[in-house]
Design an enzyme around this catalytic site. Sequence first.
Site, PDB file in Angstrom:
ATOM      1  N   HIS A 112       0.661  -1.429   0.073  1.00 36.63           N
ATOM      2  CA  HIS A 112      -0.173   0.040   0.061  1.00 36.63           C
ATOM      3  C   HIS A 112       1.420   0.980   0.028  1.00 36.63           C
ATOM      4  O   HIS A 112       0.218   2.454  -0.386  1.00 36.63           O
ATOM      5  CB  HIS A 112      -1.176   0.047   1.180  1.00 36.63           C
ATOM      6  CG  HIS A 112      -0.115   0.229   2.731  1.00 36.63           C
ATOM      7  ND1 HIS A 112       0.129  -0.839   3.065  1.00 36.63           N
ATOM      8  CD2 HIS A 112      -0.439   1.579   2.962  1.00 36.63           C
ATOM      9  CE1 HIS A 112       0.667  -0.070   4.604  1.00 36.63           C
ATOM     10  NE2 HIS A 112       0.157   1.869   4.352  1.00 36.63           N
TER      11      HIS A 112
HETATM   12  C1  UD1 Z   1      -2.356   5.960   5.453  1.00 37.84           C
HETATM   13  C2  UD1 Z   1      -0.475   6.815   5.512  1.00 37.84           C
HETATM   14  C3  UD1 Z   1       0.417   5.230   5.678  1.00 37.84           C
HETATM   15  C4  UD1 Z   1      -0.167   4.405   6.549  1.00 37.84           C
HETATM   16  C5  UD1 Z   1      -1.712   3.582   5.557  1.00 37.84           C
HETATM   17  C6  UD1 Z   1      -1.722   2.877   6.959  1.00 37.84           C
HETATM   18  C7  UD1 Z   1      -0.022   9.209   5.267  1.00 37.84           C
HETATM   19  C8  UD1 Z   1       1.116  10.439   4.610  1.00 37.84           C
HETATM   20  N1  UD1 Z   1      -0.326   7.424   5.270  1.00 37.84           N
HETATM   21  O1  UD1 Z   1      -2.311   5.681   3.800  1.00 37.84           O
HETATM   22  O2  UD1 Z   1       1.433   5.839   6.906  1.00 37.84           O
HETATM   23  O3  UD1 Z   1       0.166   3.237   6.040  1.00 37.84           O
HETATM   24  O4  UD1 Z   1      -3.020   5.018   6.038  1.00 37.84           O
HETATM   25  O5  UD1 Z   1      -2.950   1.900   5.196  1.00 37.84           O
HETATM   26  O6  UD1 Z   1      -0.862   9.672   6.517  1.00 37.84           O
HETATM   27  N2  UD1 Z   1      -9.304   4.940   0.359  1.00 37.84           N
HETATM   28  C9  UD1 Z   1      -9.956   4.184   0.548  1.00 37.84           C
HETATM   29  N3  UD1 Z   1     -11.088   3.280   1.719  1.00 37.84           N
HETATM   30  C10 UD1 Z   1     -10.084   4.042   2.735  1.00 37.84           C
HETATM   31  C11 UD1 Z   1      -9.516   4.911   3.099  1.00 37.84           C
HETATM   32  C12 UD1 Z   1      -8.583   5.542   2.265  1.00 37.84           C
HETATM   33  O7  UD1 Z   1     -10.303   3.799  -0.424  1.00 37.84           O
HETATM   34  O8  UD1 Z   1     -10.871   3.709   3.189  1.00 37.84           O
HETATM   35  C13 UD1 Z   1      -8.031   4.573  -0.441  1.00 37.84           C
HETATM   36  C14 UD1 Z   1      -8.164   6.294  -1.175  1.00 37.84           C
HETATM   37  O9  UD1 Z   1      -8.751   6.586  -2.475  1.00 37.84           O
HETATM   38  C15 UD1 Z   1      -7.117   7.388  -0.851  1.00 37.84           C
HETATM   39  C16 UD1 Z   1      -6.172   5.894  -0.596  1.00 37.84           C
HETATM   40  O10 UD1 Z   1      -6.723   5.113   0.035  1.00 37.84           O
HETATM   41  O11 UD1 Z   1      -7.611   7.855  -1.408  1.00 37.84           O
HETATM   42  C17 UD1 Z   1      -4.982   6.565   0.035  1.00 37.84           C
HETATM   43  O12 UD1 Z   1      -5.448   7.114   2.031  1.00 37.84           O
HETATM   44  P1  UD1 Z   1      -4.970   7.994   2.527  1.00 37.84           P
HETATM   45  O13 UD1 Z   1      -5.308   7.717   3.786  1.00 37.84           O
HETATM   46  O14 UD1 Z   1      -4.909   9.034   2.141  1.00 37.84           O
HETATM   47  O15 UD1 Z   1      -3.316   6.932   3.124  1.00 37.84           O
HETATM   48  P2  UD1 Z   1      -3.051   5.659   3.063  1.00 37.84           P
HETATM   49  O16 UD1 Z   1      -2.424   5.057   1.527  1.00 37.84           O
HETATM   50  O17 UD1 Z   1      -3.927   4.756   3.640  1.00 37.84           O
HETATM   51  N1  UDP Z   2      -4.049  -5.370   8.998  1.00 37.28           N
HETATM   52  C1  UDP Z   2      -5.302  -6.033   9.442  1.00 37.28           C
HETATM   53  N2  UDP Z   2      -6.111  -6.056   7.571  1.00 37.28           N
HETATM   54  C2  UDP Z   2      -5.957  -6.179   6.570  1.00 37.28           C
HETATM   55  C3  UDP Z   2      -4.212  -5.300   6.486  1.00 37.28           C
HETATM   56  C4  UDP Z   2      -3.666  -5.260   7.954  1.00 37.28           C
HETATM   57  O1  UDP Z   2      -5.848  -6.067   9.921  1.00 37.28           O
HETATM   58  O2  UDP Z   2      -6.197  -6.668   5.718  1.00 37.28           O
HETATM   59  C5  UDP Z   2      -3.777  -4.572   9.590  1.00 37.28           C
HETATM   60  C6  UDP Z   2      -1.946  -5.524  10.784  1.00 37.28           C
HETATM   61  O3  UDP Z   2      -2.541  -6.854  10.866  1.00 37.28           O
HETATM   62  C7  UDP Z   2      -1.183  -4.363  11.628  1.00 37.28           C
HETATM   63  C8  UDP Z   2      -1.755  -3.184  10.841  1.00 37.28           C
HETATM   64  O4  UDP Z   2      -3.063  -3.201  10.152  1.00 37.28           O
HETATM   65  O5  UDP Z   2      -1.797  -4.508  12.552  1.00 37.28           O
HETATM   66  C9  UDP Z   2      -1.094  -2.658   9.826  1.00 37.28           C
HETATM   67  O6  UDP Z   2      -1.546  -1.973   8.930  1.00 37.28           O
HETATM   68  P1  UDP Z   2      -1.382  -1.037   7.704  1.00 37.28           P
HETATM   69  O7  UDP Z   2      -0.307  -2.101   6.765  1.00 37.28           O
HETATM   70  O8  UDP Z   2      -2.035  -0.663   7.183  1.00 37.28           O
HETATM   71  O9  UDP Z   2      -0.923  -0.078   7.855  1.00 37.28           O
HETATM   72  P2  UDP Z   2       1.679   0.439   8.717  1.00 37.28           P
HETATM   73  O10 UDP Z   2       1.602  -0.089   9.878  1.00 37.28           O
HETATM   74  O11 UDP Z   2       2.362   0.142   6.997  1.00 37.28           O
HETATM   75  O12 UDP Z   2       1.201   1.920   8.335  1.00 37.28           O
END
Ligand code: UD1
Ligand code: UDP
Length: 385
Positions: free
Chosen positions: A219
């Site tokens: 991601h």
């Molecule tokens: C964010 C965090 C990242 C973290 C990740 C965990 C920042 C800058 N990044 O990244 O550090 O590792 O969360 O998962 O804060 N979207 C959906 N549904 C949702 C949420 C997101 O469709 O419920 C899609 C949207 O298209 C959105 C994209 O995911 O634009 C990115 O979401 P965003 O929260 O901006 O950043 P992440 O890539 O999720």
């Molecule tokens: N996780 C989850 N379901 C998923 C993918 C991840 O519950 O489908 C959990 C995972 O076990 C961990 C956390 O989400 O506890 C990690 O989050 P993510 O990978 O979104 O973000 P990051 O840790 O890189 O910020």
Amino acid sequence: MIKIVTIIGARPQIIKAAALSRAIKNHFSDKITEIIVHTGQHYDKNMSQVFFEELGIPEPNYNLNAGSNSHGQQTAQMITGIEKILLEINPNYIILYGDTNSTLAGAIAASKIHIPIVHIEAGLRSFNKAMPEEINRIMCDHTSTLLFTPTLSGLNNLTSEGFNKNNKTPYNADNPGIFHCGDIMYDNSLYFKTISQKSNTIISKYNLKKDNFVLSTIHRNNNTDNPIRLNAIFNSLNKIAQQNSINIIIPLHPRTSKLLNTNLNKELLTLIKSNNHIKIIEPVSFLDMLALENNCKLIITDSGGVQKEAYYFEKPSIILRSETEWVEIVEQGAAIIADANEEKIIDSYNRLTSKKKQSFPLLFGDGKAAEFICETMLATQKTYS
Ligand code: UD1
Ligand code: UDP
């Protein structure tokens, strides 16, 4: 009684916050009142609500519904909402987790109106400021009053940036207290491991065999948004599955799902879709995720949290980034940094799966980080200057 405001927004923060809420409920309910603010950064049911239900997190008192947007717009909306709530509640502390835009918004809102910040998962550095998370975590660390580090490298990073381990109370943003407490995510993995073994549904649903499948998550924005990197990653997954006749299960973040059609080349997308060994699925619940981690053979990921959970469950992992903040697991030989380099990812798979023995010494504390954090907040809260 102290009042704390907890800011959550992204999936891993909701999970981390579960450990603190549980510690408060079980041991500190007469001393700490927690008010939960969900920024709404993540909002799909399987990115947010599922964790509240499964991990027993109290429903948020406020939801800012910030949703998805550019970094500036998303963060600005959160800052405005958080500031309003902080002014209304005037808590003893604001609790910020990790390094997302929700973390940064909390740090900016609170520091300007002098609400003491507690940063949980402090001190981590990738030394790569092109990552939005690196900016967020540095800003948060440098405005915090209490900093809790999950690893010794985190603690060392803080001291090399001028934080003083021997600071004396009263703590404030100019004289912060730094504490090494271990990783709050480890608290959760230990707590939910057995529950997940009993109550997960995913292993039977996909007919997975213990130690005979690979788990992958992707991601990170520089992987999803860069077609060259995304193609290299999926090419390597396709080849690993084929060459080894092994199933690869990929609970895919919505960010990545939305970009597969535009950023993967058409032939590769067709190959992936027709490869019976590759199962791309929706994001899964935490208990299902722990079950996948606990039962798989190896993990391929760009997630920070999943890298660590691989180590907790004593699984080797391949890191789809050019560096990691969790350097200890690489130093142990349990993980290899392969970036988005196809050859390196495949070679890492072969190396890690042919390795005879790998040890996993404890690196992330004792599973009681949340209790330590609560005790420290209570012990220091009367000492503000
Ligand atoms: C964010 C965090 C990242 C973290 C990740 C965990 C920042 C800058 N990044 O990244 O550090 O590792 O969360 O998962 O804060 N979207 C959906 N549904 C949702 C949420 C997101 O469709 O419920 C899609 C949207 O298209 C959105 C994209 O995911 O634009 C990115 O979401 P965003 O929260 O901006 O950043 P992440 O890539 O999720
Ligand atoms: N996780 C989850 N379901 C998923 C993918 C991840 O519950 O489908 C959990 C995972 O076990 C961990 C956390 O989400 O506890 C990690 O989050 P993510 O990978 O979104 O973000 P990051 O840790 O890189 O910020």
